[in-house]
Every structure is written in C-alpha cells, then in structure tokens.
Design a protein around this motif. Structure first.
Motif, PDB file in Angstrom:
ATOM      1  N   ILE A 112     -22.936-106.467 -82.930  1.00  0.00           N
ATOM      2  CA  ILE A 112     -22.233-105.361 -82.266  1.00  0.00           C
ATOM      3  C   ILE A 112     -21.045-104.926 -83.112  1.00  0.00           C
ATOM      4  N   THR A 113     -20.300-105.898 -83.621  1.00  0.00           N
ATOM      5  CA  THR A 113     -19.127-105.539 -84.423  1.00  0.00           C
ATOM      6  C   THR A 113     -19.537-104.913 -85.746  1.00  0.00           C
ATOM      7  N   VAL A 119     -16.929-102.594 -81.262  1.00  0.00           N
ATOM      8  CA  VAL A 119     -16.310-103.844 -81.695  1.00  0.00           C
ATOM      9  C   VAL A 119     -16.310-104.808 -80.524  1.00  0.00           C
ATOM     10  N   THR A 120     -16.765-106.024 -80.770  1.00  0.00           N
ATOM     11  CA  THR A 120     -16.709-107.048 -79.724  1.00  0.00           C
ATOM     12  C   THR A 120     -15.257-107.466 -79.533  1.00  0.00           C
TER      13      THR A 120
ATOM     14  N   HIS C  39     -12.780 -99.071 -85.957  1.00  0.00           N
ATOM     15  CA  HIS C  39     -14.105 -98.473 -86.117  1.00  0.00           C
ATOM     16  C   HIS C  39     -14.197 -97.724 -87.440  1.00  0.00           C
ATOM     17  N   ALA C  40     -13.134 -96.987 -87.767  1.00  0.00           N
ATOM     18  CA  ALA C  40     -13.138 -96.256 -89.030  1.00  0.00           C
ATOM     19  C   ALA C  40     -13.189 -97.237 -90.202  1.00  0.00           C
ATOM     20  N   ALA C  41     -12.431 -98.338 -90.077  1.00  0.00           N
ATOM     21  CA  ALA C  41     -12.479 -99.356 -91.130  1.00  0.00           C
ATOM     22  C   ALA C  41     -13.889 -99.913 -91.241  1.00  0.00           C
ATOM     23  N   GLY C  42     -14.607 -99.932 -90.107  1.00  0.00           N
ATOM     24  CA  GLY C  42     -15.986-100.412 -90.128  1.00  0.00           C
ATOM     25  C   GLY C  42     -16.873 -99.616 -91.057  1.00  0.00           C
ATOM     26  N   ILE C  43     -16.654 -98.307 -91.160  1.00  0.00           N
ATOM     27  CA  ILE C  43     -17.471 -97.506 -92.095  1.00  0.00           C
ATOM     28  C   ILE C  43     -17.258 -97.990 -93.512  1.00  0.00           C
ATOM     29  N   THR C  44     -15.982 -98.145 -93.884  1.00  0.00           N
ATOM     30  CA  THR C  44     -15.729 -98.549 -95.269  1.00  0.00           C
ATOM     31  C   THR C  44     -16.199 -99.972 -95.523  1.00  0.00           C
ATOM     32  N   THR C  82     -16.252-110.581 -88.486  1.00  0.00           N
ATOM     33  CA  THR C  82     -15.354-111.634 -88.023  1.00  0.00           C
ATOM     34  C   THR C  82     -13.905-111.190 -88.140  1.00  0.00           C
ATOM     35  N   ALA C  83     -13.569-110.571 -89.268  1.00  0.00           N
ATOM     36  CA  ALA C  83     -12.188-110.123 -89.455  1.00  0.00           C
ATOM     37  C   ALA C  83     -11.838-109.029 -88.452  1.00  0.00           C
ATOM     38  N   SER C  84     -12.770-108.076 -88.224  1.00  0.00           N
ATOM     39  CA  SER C  84     -12.507-107.009 -87.244  1.00  0.00           C
ATOM     40  C   SER C  84     -12.290-107.605 -85.871  1.00  0.00           C
ATOM     41  N   HIS C  85     -13.185-108.519 -85.486  1.00  0.00           N
ATOM     42  CA  HIS C  85     -13.079-109.124 -84.170  1.00  0.00           C
ATOM     43  C   HIS C  85     -11.771-109.881 -84.033  1.00  0.00           C
ATOM     44  N   ALA C  86     -11.402-110.633 -85.073  1.00  0.00           N
ATOM     45  CA  ALA C  86     -10.157-111.401 -85.012  1.00  0.00           C
ATOM     46  C   ALA C  86      -8.961-110.469 -84.857  1.00  0.00           C
TER      47      ALA C  86
END
Lengths: 159, 95, 113
Positions: A112-113, A119-120, C39-44, C82-86
């Motif tokens: 999901i993340t 984002v979870t 979310h935007a960081a997720g694209i990069t 993991t980093a995004s979630h943290a």
C-alpha cells in the motif's frame, strides 16, 4: 536449519554478484564472511519466519509484476494531481487486514505504501486492521475494492 | 546517448534542488525529513547516472552503499527526533 | 538495428524517469501538508528509480553492473515504503493532524468529507 541454508545461499549469491573478482584468496574471504554473518545471525536470534525459503514461491514474481503495474498506474494519477493540486482530496480510511501471517500483513502494508497516493499510517495492534492515508478518492476506492488484499492472500498460498 | 544521460542528470539535479528547498523551508521537522529522504534517494540515482556518464563502473558500488546508508540515516533521524536519544530502547508509547 | 532500438528505449525510459522525478519534486514543494508531500515523494521514490535504473540496465546489458543496478533498485523499492511509513507514523504520534477533504478547494461547498 532450513533458514540457515537459505540465508547462506542468499549471502553467497549476493557476494558473488557484488565482488566481480574471482580469485582463490577472495573466495576464501567471501566464504569466511558468510560464515561470520550466519554465526552472528544465529547469536542475535534474528533468524525467523522471514527467512523461510517457502515464502519465495513462484507466486512472488507474478505478484511483483502486478504490483509494478499498479505502481505505474497510481504514479500517473499522482503526477496529474501534482500538476493540478485542486484534484487532491486526502482521506483516512480503515481497511481490514485479514492476511493469515504477519509477513502477509506487512507485505500488504508495504505494498500500500509503495503505490504512491496511499500510505499506511498504522497497523492496529490487535493486527487485523490497517489505517491508510489516501491522496485521491480513486485510490481510496481501489483499496476498498480489496483487489490488493486478495492478491496478497493469494501470495500467501490462498486461492 | 551522452546527451540523454546528461539531460536526466539535470532533471535529477532539479528535483534535488526542490527537495532541498522543502527541507530548508520546513515548516515541521517531518517536512525536513521528507525533503532529506527524497534528496538521498536522488543522490543514489545521480551517482548511478554519473557512473554511466563517466564510464566509471566502479562508482556503482558507491551508489549501492549510499542507498543503504540513506535508509539507515532516515530511520536514525526519526528515532532521534522521537526519543531525543539514539540509544533509547523500547520505550515507544503506542497509542 | 537492435542496438538502436535498445538505445532509443533506454533513452526514453531515462528521460521519462527524470520527468517524473521533477514532477515529484514539484509535488513535494507544492502540496499542503506532510502527509500529502509523502505521496509526492513516493513518485520520486518508485517510478523514477524504476525507469532510470531500468534504462541504465538496458545500457549495461547482461553484466555484473546490471546485477548491482538491480540490487540498488530492489533495495530502494524495499526500503522507501518503510521510511515513508516511519515518517507518517512519527508525525502522527507527534500530534500532526492530516489535512482532510478538499481543503484547497475554496468556495466549493458541495464536496466536504
């Protein structure tokens, strides 16, 4: 025991791939470092179900291919939202995480993340719920449909 | 082909600049961490691209190690921000 | 002929990846709060490495360099969630509330959540 064998094989492949120089001395050093790492892992007692070779089934590449396709699709959606920020409509949604194993639930949360746009935020401590922050209503709707949860259950060996 | 790689490198530089702007601007510490994280992953790509551009294949090892370090750094900074102490053990208050 | 095709495809992949990286960077600057910026960081962090490293791998062909590039890609794809979630988790625990609903849409009373 199974865990040790799979860890050793993975480490050996990694070493062979990273080294690139194949001489007897270096092979010896590589073997020694693998033994050292396996011994340390055993001492630290961190070897667990994640190292079970059974999780690396033939289903994994199929799931990854599907996931990459999802990542590409949601990337395009988020990129459009960046170019036109009026589209964004952040929501928090709760989803059931009814995967059988802990590894399965973590895979679900991580997937999901990994897809941008969702984002979870939290795996609830009793372990059967997941809180997700979604950027776009379409992404939230996709998750509610439960396609990804179904795929992860299939990955775990369900049908 | 050089021109294409150079163009990609410039695009990565632009992204790094934007991420750095966000990291400096804040406003919260977590915005800074998001910016630094993006900056770090872009550095990995940049090193890989420079390895291709300069034809110096050994640089790829640097990119690999940087990818590892970047992840650990973000997690360590988050822990430091949360607990004010890198050596703190499990004192995480669950809500 | 094949070489030209590989060059064209990998060049296109790299440039598209670079474009997505810039779009993600713009999003990181433009979006209103930490969670949307993630979310935007997720694209990069996902599509841009996928395309750029994919393009570089096509240039490198079957070699040890490709293996290392693949490792970098896999590592990035495994760790960035993991980093995004943290980050999201730490921000929530610290008391930051995500901005919800169509916050930026002024004067549009019909869509509120």
């Amino acid at each position: 025991m199974r865990y040790f064998v799979s860890l050793t094989v993975v480490l050996a492949v990694l070493w062979l791939g990273l080294s690139g120089v194949y001489k007897p001395l270096l092979f010896g050093l590589g073997a020694a470092s693998i033994v050292l790492v396996v011994w340390l892992t055993e001492r630290m007692e961190v070897l667990g179900a994640e190292h079970d070779p059974a999780t690396l089934s033939w289903r994994l590449p199929i799931y990854w291919a599907w996931l990459v396709w999802q990542v590409i699709k949601s990337n395009i959606a988020v990129a459009r939202a960046v170019l036109d920020p009026r589209r964004i409509q952040p929501t928090l949604i709760e989803l059931p995480a009814d995967q059988r194993t802990r590894v399965g639930r973590v895979t679900y949360g991580n997937s999901i993340t990994l897809t941008p746009g969702t984002v979870t935020m939290r795996l609830t401590s009793d372990g059967d719920g997941i809180q997700v922050h979604a950027l776009l209503p379409e992404a939230a709707e996709d998750l509610r449909q439960g396609e990804m949860a179904r795929r992860v259950r299939w990955l775990e060996g369900g049908d | 082909m050089e021109a294409v790689v150079l163009g990609t490198i410039l695009a990565i530089f632009t992204t790094m600049g934007l991420a750095l702007w966000r990291a400096i601007q804040g406003p919260s510490i977590y915005d800074t961490i998001v910016g630094v994280n993006v900056f770090g992953t872009k550095t990995v790509l940049l090193i890989a691209l420079i390895a291709e551009f300069s034809g110096n294949a050994d640089l790829i090892d640097v990119a690999l190690v940087y990818a590892l370090i970047n992840f650990l750094a973000v997690i360590a900074i988050l822990k430091l921000v949360r607990q004010r102490d890198l050596a703190a053990s499990r004192r995480v208050e669950h809500d | 002929m094949t070489e030209l095709l590989v060059n064209l495809l990998s060049g296109a992949m790299m440039l598209t990846g670079g474009a997505f990286a810039v779009i993600g960077g713009i999003g990181v600057v433009r979006f209103p709060d930490v969670f949307t910026r993630l979310h935007a960081a997720g694209i990069t962090d996902t599509l841009a490495p996928l395309l750029i490293i994919g393009g570089l791998m096509m240039q490198a062909g079957w070699s040890i360099l490709s293996f290392k590039l693949l490792l970098i890609l896999l590592f990035l794809l495994f760790t960035t969630p993991t980093a995004s979630h943290a980050t999201a988790r730490a921000a929530v625990v610290d008391g930051l509330q995500p901005l919800l609903g169509a916050a930026r849409r002024k004067g549009d009373g019909s869509s509120n959540t």
